[in-house]
Design an enzyme around this catalytic site. Structure first.
Site, PDB file in Angstrom:
ATOM      1  N   SER A 175       0.616   3.699   1.842  1.00  0.00           N
ATOM      2  CA  SER A 175       0.902   4.125   3.223  1.00  0.00           C
ATOM      3  C   SER A 175       2.238   3.559   3.691  1.00  0.00           C
ATOM      4  O   SER A 175       2.946   4.205   4.463  1.00  0.00           O
ATOM      5  CB  SER A 175      -0.217   3.688   4.173  1.00  0.00           C
ATOM      6  OG  SER A 175      -1.412   4.356   3.848  1.00  0.00           O
ATOM      7  N   HIS A 222       0.723  -3.669   6.339  1.00  0.00           N
ATOM      8  CA  HIS A 222      -0.471  -3.546   7.201  1.00  0.00           C
ATOM      9  C   HIS A 222      -1.721  -4.056   6.478  1.00  0.00           C
ATOM     10  O   HIS A 222      -2.828  -3.720   6.867  1.00  0.00           O
ATOM     11  CB  HIS A 222      -0.652  -2.084   7.617  1.00  0.00           C
ATOM     12  CG  HIS A 222      -0.890  -1.176   6.438  1.00  0.00           C
ATOM     13  ND1 HIS A 222       0.134  -0.707   5.648  1.00  0.00           N
ATOM     14  CD2 HIS A 222      -2.026  -0.726   5.885  1.00  0.00           C
ATOM     15  CE1 HIS A 222      -0.365   0.011   4.680  1.00  0.00           C
ATOM     16  NE2 HIS A 222      -1.684   0.010   4.794  1.00  0.00           N
ATOM     17  N   CYS A 232      -6.795  -3.452   4.145  1.00  0.00           N
ATOM     18  CA  CYS A 232      -6.665  -1.977   4.111  1.00  0.00           C
ATOM     19  C   CYS A 232      -7.387  -1.340   2.929  1.00  0.00           C
ATOM     20  O   CYS A 232      -8.350  -0.614   3.108  1.00  0.00           O
ATOM     21  CB  CYS A 232      -5.210  -1.529   4.116  1.00  0.00           C
ATOM     22  SG  CYS A 232      -5.042   0.258   3.911  1.00  0.00           S
ATOM     23  N   HIS A 260       5.027   5.699   2.010  1.00  0.00           N
ATOM     24  CA  HIS A 260       5.254   7.017   2.625  1.00  0.00           C
ATOM     25  C   HIS A 260       6.427   6.985   3.610  1.00  0.00           C
ATOM     26  O   HIS A 260       7.162   7.961   3.741  1.00  0.00           O
ATOM     27  CB  HIS A 260       4.011   7.478   3.388  1.00  0.00           C
ATOM     28  CG  HIS A 260       2.888   7.976   2.512  1.00  0.00           C
ATOM     29  ND1 HIS A 260       3.085   8.832   1.459  1.00  0.00           N
ATOM     30  CD2 HIS A 260       1.549   7.740   2.552  1.00  0.00           C
ATOM     31  CE1 HIS A 260       1.911   9.107   0.889  1.00  0.00           C
ATOM     32  NE2 HIS A 260       0.962   8.449   1.529  1.00  0.00           N
ATOM     33  N   CYS A 287       0.841  -1.199   0.000  1.00  0.00           N
ATOM     34  CA  CYS A 287       0.000   0.000   0.000  1.00  0.00           C
ATOM     35  C   CYS A 287       0.878   1.253   0.000  1.00  0.00           C
ATOM     36  O   CYS A 287       2.003   1.240   0.507  1.00  0.00           O
ATOM     37  CB  CYS A 287      -0.878  -0.037   1.255  1.00  0.00           C
ATOM     38  SG  CYS A 287      -1.900   1.421   1.547  1.00  0.00           S
TER      39      CYS A 287
HETATM   40  P1  PAD Z   1      -1.457   4.538  -5.202  1.00  0.00           P
HETATM   41  O1  PAD Z   1      -0.078   5.015  -5.413  1.00  0.00           O
HETATM   42  O2  PAD Z   1      -1.835   3.164  -5.603  1.00  0.00           O
HETATM   43  O3  PAD Z   1      -2.523   5.536  -5.857  1.00  0.00           O
HETATM   44  C1  PAD Z   1      -2.334   6.913  -5.986  1.00  0.00           C
HETATM   45  C2  PAD Z   1      -2.859   7.301  -7.361  1.00  0.00           C
HETATM   46  O4  PAD Z   1      -2.856   8.713  -7.479  1.00  0.00           O
HETATM   47  C3  PAD Z   1      -2.012   6.742  -8.504  1.00  0.00           C
HETATM   48  O5  PAD Z   1      -2.839   6.062  -9.435  1.00  0.00           O
HETATM   49  C4  PAD Z   1      -1.392   7.993  -9.123  1.00  0.00           C
HETATM   50  O6  PAD Z   1      -1.197   7.864 -10.520  1.00  0.00           O
HETATM   51  C5  PAD Z   1      -2.435   9.032  -8.799  1.00  0.00           C
HETATM   52  N1  PAD Z   1      -1.947  10.421  -8.777  1.00  0.00           N
HETATM   53  C6  PAD Z   1      -0.765  10.882  -8.308  1.00  0.00           C
HETATM   54  N2  PAD Z   1      -0.714  12.224  -8.431  1.00  0.00           N
HETATM   55  C7  PAD Z   1      -1.879  12.611  -8.992  1.00  0.00           C
HETATM   56  C8  PAD Z   1      -2.438  13.863  -9.361  1.00  0.00           C
HETATM   57  N3  PAD Z   1      -1.764  15.008  -9.188  1.00  0.00           N
HETATM   58  N4  PAD Z   1      -3.679  13.895  -9.904  1.00  0.00           N
HETATM   59  C9  PAD Z   1      -4.385  12.751 -10.081  1.00  0.00           C
HETATM   60  N5  PAD Z   1      -3.918  11.517  -9.741  1.00  0.00           N
HETATM   61  C10 PAD Z   1      -2.673  11.463  -9.206  1.00  0.00           C
HETATM   62  O7  PAD Z   1      -1.722   4.714  -3.626  1.00  0.00           O
HETATM   63  P2  PAD Z   1      -2.858   4.003  -2.708  1.00  0.00           P
HETATM   64  O8  PAD Z   1      -4.115   3.947  -3.488  1.00  0.00           O
HETATM   65  O9  PAD Z   1      -2.277   2.805  -2.077  1.00  0.00           O
HETATM   66  O10 PAD Z   1      -2.991   5.110  -1.568  1.00  0.00           O
HETATM   67  C11 PAD Z   1      -3.500   6.414  -1.862  1.00  0.00           C
HETATM   68  C12 PAD Z   1      -3.408   7.309  -0.647  1.00  0.00           C
HETATM   69  O11 PAD Z   1      -4.325   6.846   0.346  1.00  0.00           O
HETATM   70  C13 PAD Z   1      -2.031   7.316   0.022  1.00  0.00           C
HETATM   71  O12 PAD Z   1      -1.719   8.609   0.472  1.00  0.00           O
HETATM   72  C14 PAD Z   1      -2.228   6.366   1.185  1.00  0.00           C
HETATM   73  O13 PAD Z   1      -1.305   6.603   2.237  1.00  0.00           O
HETATM   74  C15 PAD Z   1      -3.643   6.726   1.584  1.00  0.00           C
HETATM   75  C16 PAD Z   1      -4.336   5.709   2.436  1.00  0.00           C
HETATM   76  N6  PAD Z   1      -5.129   6.157   3.446  1.00  0.00           N
HETATM   77  C17 PAD Z   1      -5.784   5.295   4.246  1.00  0.00           C
HETATM   78  C18 PAD Z   1      -6.663   5.869   5.304  1.00  0.00           C
HETATM   79  O14 PAD Z   1      -7.032   5.182   6.251  1.00  0.00           O
HETATM   80  N7  PAD Z   1      -7.027   7.133   5.176  1.00  0.00           N
HETATM   81  C19 PAD Z   1      -5.667   3.927   4.080  1.00  0.00           C
HETATM   82  C20 PAD Z   1      -4.888   3.465   3.029  1.00  0.00           C
HETATM   83  C21 PAD Z   1      -4.209   4.359   2.204  1.00  0.00           C
HETATM   84 ZN    ZN Z   2      -2.916   0.793   3.476  1.00  0.00          ZN
END
Ligand code: PAD
Ligand code: ZN
Length: 363
Positions: free
Chosen positions: A40, A59, A164, A43, A38
């Protein structure tokens, strides 16, 4: 056991032989079947967020209970489980009021398990846990409250994603925003979590579902998850594109699923009066958001979201059932499957936007 250790930010993970002590009171030893990769986790590798090091990240996992410590009543050896990165204690003020995703217990763990100690070691050096799980190892010792029992006919290497990305994305729609049927939804960031926001919006009966990403391949993939319109943020003005798709009306709900303050502003600007913006993405520590408060004067709502505001022990088995009855897509989320030794390739591909989700498969 073998595990992938992050010793320092900006460094590749090292797959090493670690000692994992057995489960203490109210803990369980789980043999992992698979772990999702993921953003996260990424990061911490990229230094966007800080964590005590060295650490075994990961996770989003599922596996089989191998051994339970004293006092464990919820599960027994042989049970199939998805792991929750929030151990919901059931007793704190958040849990008793139905907000298990915010359980107080989680915030006592800074690289340890709930009792403040670690089970992971390399020779004499203590290695930190991550969210009480550390799924980038063949085994994990986790709090009993992190276990979620799931049906045994569900393939563990698929339902690992229900640890997640799936409850976060689907939950952001159904629990956090409470998207209504017939609504117009914008999802900015169509990665592993964003695709689940898209499929959550489709499950909730949204009528117009606009996926925004900067990679054409991600946008194309979004169509399988219910997107009705695609906007390439690298080539188009996102707010104007949403205006056009909605005939000037704008969106009822917008989700930011990247972790970018620029995209949070974009999301807010795509919503109509009274619209709801949900920030799912995790921004770098210290990031500052500047918004035009005029947006809020028009009854707009800006919300945060942890773990899709879910209750792991209710939502995860439900999501497994939806997958088993083909109403929820998991197979299509998995772009690549890797061995633990290949984990750095999985992170490189995630960083480059080349994959929706990769999984690490054990055994
Ligand atoms: P990912 O890298 O699979 O997806 C991110 C997407 O955003 C990719 O498809 C990128 O191409 C796209 N992207 C990047 N920049 C831009 C932009 N400027 N405009 C449009 N699209 C763009 O990541 P993920 O899906 O695993 O995670 C996404 C976020 O969610 C990340 O910050 C992660 O830490 C967070 C998250 N939060 C929780 C929570 O509980 N809030 C849980 C899991 C993940
Ligand atoms: Zn996650």
């Amino acid at each position: 056991m073998k595990a992938a250790v992050l010793h320092e930010k900006f460094q590749p993970l090292k797959v090493e032989e670690l000692t994992l002590d057995g489960p203490g009171p109210k803990e369980a030893l789980v043999k992992l079947a698979a772990s999702g990769v993921c953003h996260s986790d990424l990061h911490y590798i990229k230094g966007d967020r800080e964590h005590p090091m060295p650490v075994v990240l990961g996770h989003e996992g599922a596996g089989i209970v191998e051994e339970v410590g004293p006092g464990v009543t919820y599960a027994k050896p042989g049970d199939h489980v998805v792991l929750s990165f929030v151990p919901s204690c059931g007793q704190c003020d958040y849990c008793i009021k139905g907000r298990q995703n915010l359980c107080q217990a989680r915030y006592g763990m800074q690289g340890t398990l709930l009792d403040g100690t670690t089970r992971l070691r390399k020779n004499q050096q203590e290695i930190n846990h991550f969210n009480g799980l550390s799924t980038f190892g063949e085994y994990a010792v986790v709090p009993e409250d992190s276990l979620v029992l799931v049906r045994e006919d569900a393939p563990l290497e698929k339902v690992a994603l229900i640890g997640c990305g799936v409850p976060t994305g689907v939950g952001a729609v159904i629990h956090t925003a409470k998207v209504q049927p017939g609504s117009k939804v914008v999802v900015i960031g169509a990665g592993g979590v964003g695709l689940n926001v898209l499929q959550g919006a489709a499950l909730a009966g949204a009528e117009t579902i606009i996926a925004v990403d900067i990679h054409g391949s991600k946008l194309e993939h979004s169509l399988q998850f219910g997107a009705t319109h695609l906007v390439n943020g690298a080539a188009e003005d996102v707010v104007e594109a949403v205006r056009e798709v909605t005939n000037g009306e704008m969106a009822d709900y917008a989700f930011e699923v990247i972790g970018s303050t620029m995209a949070i502003n974009q999301a807010l600007a795509t919503t109509k009066r009274g619209g709801v913006t949900v920030v799912v993405g995790v921004t770098p520590t210290g990031a500052e958001l500047t918004i035009d408060p005029d947006f809020l004067h028009q009854d707009r709502v800006l919300m945060g979201c942890t773990y899709g505001s879910c209750y792991p022990r209710a939502d995860m088995p439900m999501l497994v059932d939806l997958y088993m009855s083909r109403k929820l897509k998991l197979d299509e989320l998995i772009s690549r499957t890797f061995k633990l030794e290949e984990i750095n390739t999985a992170f490189d591909l995630l960083d480059q936007g080349e994959v929706a989700r990769s999984i690490i498969r054990y055994g």
